[in-house]
Design an enzyme around this catalytic site. Structure first.
Site, short mmCIF file in Angstrom:
data_model
loop_
_atom_site.label_atom_id
_atom_site.label_comp_id
_atom_site.label_asym_id
_atom_site.label_seq_id
_atom_site.Cartn_x
_atom_site.Cartn_y
_atom_site.Cartn_z
N PRO A 1 39.67 40.23 37.04
CA PRO A 1 40.00 38.94 37.68
C PRO A 1 40.63 37.91 36.75
CG PRO A 1 37.89 39.73 38.46
CD PRO A 1 38.31 40.68 37.37
N CYS A 2 41.63 37.21 37.30
CA CYS A 2 42.40 36.23 36.54
C CYS A 2 41.82 34.81 36.52
CB CYS A 2 43.82 36.14 37.08
SG CYS A 2 44.72 37.70 37.06
N PRO A 3 41.11 34.36 37.58
CA PRO A 3 40.69 32.94 37.63
C PRO A 3 39.97 32.42 36.39
CG PRO A 3 40.37 33.94 39.77
CD PRO A 3 40.77 35.06 38.84
#
Length: 426
Positions: A86-88
């Protein structure tokens, strides 16, 4: 070595990386993904039995030990462990919580390398992870992989350099067992850029739209980064305000998606131009040419999120090819120089047996700006690590404490927060 090269891909999304790696010659042993809609797309394109749906950190979804060298299932040595975690936690547009974000799985993924022992590792994320804010985090990752016997390196790659008509920088980590490391060369980026007009004008003009030629003049450049959004934030539009302005300059209305291309006499009064369809967005994300044979399932908004959050297949293909060549030892060993230094303050604190003063840290880390630079680095480290301070002889001294990230701890706060927000995570 077997002629079959197997990959386990974690956080596989809708298959951008999967498609590129398959094109590069890898066969999926597993593709693990949380989102149901993305899993449905994966099952439409990969053998259904290789898709595992659920939390990648849940051993009931998949157990890394089942794929390690001492497994009881007869699985041979894995060639590649890959993923787009995941990037967030790292995105510049977000809060950059890093190790404190319940969605952060980068550190967890790195720990699985010691369990699975693949020949190679490939993990990708957003450009934000390359920023100074995460220097200590990156150093921790490199140091862990080095301790496992891997040679690891980060590289910022740009989608436009691989024929993708989009400004989409991705920060990629590649690690290989020492036996293969000297055979790895990063793929070179092309100076030629494919424009939006070149990529989608045939789709936009398929009904004979009369203003197509004028539109092509505006769209003769690459697009801003497509933002897929999430269940928690963002719908089926092409990004935040600044991105929408960039799309407007390309003659595209970024406030939503169209179901079809314009009709011959369509006018867009008060708008910068037509909206794009998902098929057009997929091309801008790299699904075109030799990467066209991929099916997306589900409704329009879900399709857009799947496409917009993907790793462009041509980029995955290029890096996958480079890893494949190294595993086959096809190129002459390059003896390349690998940059393993991201945060000297972290490394000095990590190796220190006792507290260190500010002066000692400045001297040992050779910080040109002295105490002010040290204080800034310590402040950034505190986001992801516990840094213990105390007074000794009227001087503040420092000692590195625990890493805050989730790496599989049963008592980590990630479990409760993840369950609470499970429906919003994508």
């Amino acid at each position: 070595m077997s002629e079959t090269f197997e990959v386990i891909e974690i956080c596989a999304g809708a298959g951008g990386q999967a498609y590129g790696l398959e094109k590069a010659g890898f066969t999926h042993r597993l593709a693990v993904e949380l989102d149901h809609n993305a899993c449905t797309t994966l099952r439409a394109n990969l053998p259904e039995e290789v898709v595992a749906e659920g939390d990648v950190a849940d051993p009931e979804v998949w157990n890394p030990a089942d794929h390690g060298p001492d497994n009881d299932l007869g699985n041979r040595e894995l060639d590649l462990l890959a993923g787009g975690v995941p990037c967030p936690p790292f995105t510049i547009a977000g809060k950059q919580l890093g190790a404190n974000d319940e969605r952060d799985l980068f550190a967890w993924a790195v720990e699985q390398v010691a369990v699975v022992r693949p020949r190679a590792v490939m993990l990708e994320n957003v450009r934000g992870l390359s920023m100074p804010r995460f220097a200590g985090y990156r150093q921790h990752v490199l140091d862990r992989l080095t301790s496992f016997g891997y040679v690891a390196e980060w590289r910022l790659l740009h989608a436009a350099g691989f024929g993708v008509p989009q400004l989409r920088p991705r920060f990629v980590l590649v690690a290989l067992q020492a036996e293969y490391a000297d055979y790895f060369e990063w793929p070179e980026e092309s100076e030629h850029e494919t424009t939006v007009a070149e990529a989608i004008s045939d789709l936009l003009g398929k009904h004979g739209w009369k203003d197509l030629e004028d539109w092509k003049k505006k769209a003769n450049k690459i697009a801003p980064t497509i933002v897929g959004g999430s269940k928690k934030h963002g719908g089926a539009d092409l990004g935040p305000t600044r991105a929408k302005r960039a799309w407007a300059e390309l003659g595209v209305d970024a406030l939503g998606l169209a179901n079809d291309a314009p009709m011959p006499d369509d006018k867009f009064e008060g708008k910068p131009g037509p909206k794009l369809t998902n098929e057009m967005v997929a091309r801008i994300q790299g699904w075109f040419g030799e990467f066209s044979d991929w099916t997306f399932t589900g409704r329009k908004t879900s399709n857009y999120r799947q496409i917009g959050n993907a790793f462009p297949p041509p980029m995955a293909y290029a890096v996958g090819q480079a890893i494949m060549r190294a595993l086959k030892k096809e190129s002459v060993a390059s003896n390349r120089q690998v940059d393993q230094e991201h945060d000297p303050v972290y490394r000095i604190l990590r190796d220190a047996k006792d507290f260190l003063s500010a002066d000692q840290l400045v001297q040992q880390a050779e910080l040109p700006l002295g105490i002010p630079e040290l204080e800034k680095r310590i402040s950034m480290l505190r986001h992801d690590f516990h840094v213990v301070t105390k007074k000794r002889d009227n001087t503040i001294v420092y000692k590195l404490g625990e890493f805050k990230a989730f790496i599989g701890q049963e008592d980590h706060s990630r479990h409760d927060v993840f369950l609470k927000n499970r429906a919003k995570i994508s």
